[in-house]
Design a protein around this motif. Structure first.
Motif, PDB file in Angstrom:
ATOM      1  N   HIS A 467      20.622  10.114  26.068  1.00 61.77           N
ATOM      2  CA  HIS A 467      20.393   8.689  26.304  1.00 61.77           C
ATOM      3  C   HIS A 467      21.099   7.882  25.219  1.00 61.77           C
ATOM      4  CE1 HIS A 467      17.378   9.448  29.428  1.00 61.77           C
ATOM      5  NE2 HIS A 467      16.984  10.467  28.679  1.00 61.77           N
ATOM      6  N   LEU A 470      19.044   5.757  22.750  1.00 61.39           N
ATOM      7  CA  LEU A 470      18.254   6.482  21.750  1.00 61.39           C
ATOM      8  C   LEU A 470      19.123   7.023  20.621  1.00 61.39           C
ATOM      9  CD1 LEU A 470      15.777   6.470  23.722  1.00 61.39           C
ATOM     10  CD2 LEU A 470      15.351   8.805  22.940  1.00 61.39           C
ATOM     11  N   ALA A 502       9.728   5.182  23.175  1.00 63.68           N
ATOM     12  CA  ALA A 502      10.890   5.255  24.057  1.00 63.68           C
ATOM     13  C   ALA A 502      11.046   6.657  24.626  1.00 63.68           C
ATOM     14  CB  ALA A 502      12.146   4.853  23.283  1.00 63.68           C
ATOM     15  N   ASP A 515      13.994   1.655  30.546  1.00 58.51           N
ATOM     16  CA  ASP A 515      15.205   0.905  30.214  1.00 58.51           C
ATOM     17  C   ASP A 515      14.851  -0.403  29.510  1.00 58.51           C
ATOM     18  OD1 ASP A 515      18.199   0.480  30.621  1.00 58.51           O
ATOM     19  OD2 ASP A 515      17.373  -1.325  31.563  1.00 58.51           O
ATOM     20  N   CYS A 518      13.822   0.438  25.866  1.00 63.45           N
ATOM     21  CA  CYS A 518      14.944   0.820  25.001  1.00 63.45           C
ATOM     22  C   CYS A 518      15.807  -0.396  24.661  1.00 63.45           C
ATOM     23  CB  CYS A 518      15.787   1.889  25.679  1.00 63.45           C
ATOM     24  SG  CYS A 518      14.973   3.499  25.802  1.00 63.45           S
ATOM     25  N   LEU A 522      14.649  -1.014  20.948  1.00 66.44           N
ATOM     26  CA  LEU A 522      15.582  -0.202  20.169  1.00 66.44           C
ATOM     27  C   LEU A 522      16.926  -0.906  19.981  1.00 66.44           C
ATOM     28  CD1 LEU A 522      15.030   3.379  21.659  1.00 66.44           C
ATOM     29  CD2 LEU A 522      13.859   2.290  19.742  1.00 66.44           C
TER      30      LEU A 522
END
Length: 547
Positions: A467, A470, A502, A515, A518, A522
């Motif tokens: 991902h 991430l 996440a 989604d 994240c 993030l």
């Protein structure tokens, strides 16, 4: 001509959200329970959600806070009784909490699980949070006591059945004569606070050494939680160093122990519950574990209570979000519902997203904290428990304040319940170790427990490789934990929680939600809710059914 009505029914004022199923209205909680434990727990949680969501239960919560406990130090004849008197609403709520086995969970019912208890804890917190204090302390104390004073042939083995029952018994009787027991805590003193090594309370051995060895305590506790409990775990200095003791309120012969309640604390929130200052004048107590290892004993208990602080905060946030969304769908401004305004939809969706990630992580953490968890899972739980306690409890106050703004002035008045939720939030951040204490506990785990870094690498690295959002987040966190520094531990805790949430969402949740998390937690970070949000419609539809 008809006379105008002096007090007409208010227009454009939604009714109070007071009669709904707390579990069926919470799709993220339902999905998290099913993801972590299967669907077998959903039916009993559905029944509990219906029971707790009634107008009558919410009324009990309001009344318990409107009529806080009172300390009666003397009876009519001048005899010292140190009795804490509660409104009947408190006792009704405590009966509900103990019937749910929040106070002993799987310790008292082998068929129970930490995942189901975590969900029940979140549901009960939405009705009244003060009652959660005695049950979480009892839950943390049971496994410690079972290995020591409650074991077969131990001094207090007769307490076992009552401590593991599902009954609530507020009577002033010796523990061995009661149907149910609750255990409190007394750790901090005036001069030390979180630095319990500075405690000055003395424990002096009473009589001959042996398996029934008792001690006499002399000193004080600045915070003595839930003084009406049947017994307390307290820290005191014995000849072998700082040690943990079980201090009963009523002695086996029916007399009161030498525990003097000086006053009940006048607290910002948590007003339904009693906290006190006490003096010990030769109070009788029994050693829990070994002399000199009291800190280690209390840390074991603290792992459970710290996790419950995060669960309780999540429950308060859930109730605040439900009130805010319910109101926004029914309140009209500028010709359309509040929720139809994009800027309001973004705020509500961001609140919903916050709770999605928190709920998924906490239910996963509940699974990792179970005895059957693997060693890497237990290592992850070791670092994520203080990190989650740190961040979830801190985010809670801002979360409820934002929900309050959705209602405007109506959210600021007591009838909305939001002021009470707001006042409840800080105690979870402070009790059982404030933010810095949690950050230092995280540092201790990273530095002294070799299994922790390896477990983090094994959990995050495969997901990060798959991902793209991430990958940079894990790289930044990995750099921080490679050589952890005390001054950076708050940042590490925050990054760890957001990254772990996440990962759990990506593994087990709707891909749209994952989604949104994240991107919003993030990739992009803003200091306020609603600054930027993805997939708002999906998040709002999941957050609360339009009943």
């Amino acid at each position: 001509m008809p006379h105008p009505v002096s007090n007409p029914d208010p227009l454009n004022q939604p009714a109070q959200l007071d009669d709904y199923n707390l579990f069926l209205s919470d799709l993220p909680l339902q999905q998290s329970v099913a993801n972590e434990a299967g669907t077998g727990m959903l039916t009993p949680l559905n029944h509990l959600g219906a029971e707790l969501g009634t107008a009558g239960c919410f009324a009990l919560g309001r009344k318990a806070n409107l009529h806080p406990p009172q300390l009666r130090r003397y009876d009519a004849g001048g005899r010292r009784i140190d009795h804490v008197e509660f409104d009947p609403s408190w006792h009704a709520l405590m009966q509900l909490a103990t019937a749910s086995r929040l106070h002993n969970g799987a310790w008292g019912d082998a068929d129970d699980s930490g995942i189901a208890r975590a969900a029940r804890f979140i549901l009960h917190a939405q009705v009244e949070a003060g009652t959660l204090c005695p049950v979480t302390m009892t839950y943390g104390a049971v496994p410690v006591l079972q290995r020591t004073l409650l074991a077969a042939g131990a001094p207090l083995a007769s307490w076992q059945a009552a401590l593991l029952s599902g009954q609530y018994d507020p009577s002033d009787l010796p523990a061995s004569s009661k149907a149910g027991l609750l255990i409190g805590m007394g750790m901090t003193e005036k001069q030390g606070g979180s630095d319990v090594r500075a405690n000055t309370t003395l424990a002096v051995a009473d009589g001959q050494a042996g398996p029934d060895q008792a001690y006499r305590l002399h000193g004080h506790k600045w915070f003595f939680s839930v003084p009406q409990s049947d017994a307390h775990l307290v820290l005191a200095q014995a000849s072998g160093g700082l040690s943990c003791f079980l201090l009963p309120r009523i002695l086996p012969d029916g007399s009161r122990n030498a525990i003097r309640l000086e006053r009940l604390k006048d607290k910002l929130g948590n007003r339904s519950n009693a906290s006190s200052e006490v003096e010990f004048d030769g109070a009788l107590a029994w050693l829990v574990g070994e002399e000199g290892k009291g800190g280690r004993t209390i840390l074991e208990m603290g792992g459970h209570t710290r996790f419950d602080c995060a669960l309780g905060s999540a429950g308060l946030m859930r109730r605040a979000l439900s009130i805010a969304i319910y109101h926004a769908r029914r309140r009209y401004t500028f010709g359309k519902p509040l929720v139809a305004h994009p800027i309001m939809a973004n705020v509500l969706a961001d609140l919903a997203l916050e709770l999605e990630g928190i709920t998924a992580l906490l239910l996963r953490l509940a699974r990792w904290r179970e005895p059957a968890a693997t060693e890497p899972e237990q290592a992850l739980a070791r670092v994520l428990t203080p990190a989650a306690k740190y961040l979830v409890c801190k985010r809670g106050a801002a979360f409820v304040a934002e929900a309050m703004e959705v209602l405007g002035g109506n959210g600021y008045i007591e009838e909305s319940d939001l002021p009470r939720l707001y006042r409840e939030m800080p105690v979870n951040a402070i009790w059982e170790g404030s933010g810095n204490i949690m950050a230092l506990d995280l540092l201790r785990a990273l530095e002294k427990e070799p299994a922790v870094p390896a477990a983090l690498q094994a959990f995050f690295a495969p997901l990060a490789s798959s991902h793209s959002l991430l990958r940079p987040a894990w790289a930044e966190l990995r750099t921080l934990i490679a050589h952890p520094q005390e001054a950076q531990m708050r940042e590490v805790a925050e990054r760890l929680v957001y990254l772990a949430a996440a990962a759990v969402l990506l593994e087990s949740c709707d891909s749209t939600v994952a989604d949104a998390w994240c991107r919003g937690r993030l990739q992009t970070r803003f200091s306020q809710f609603g600054a930027n949000i993805w997939h708002a419609d999906t998040l709002l539809s999941r957050a609360l059914p339009d009943f």
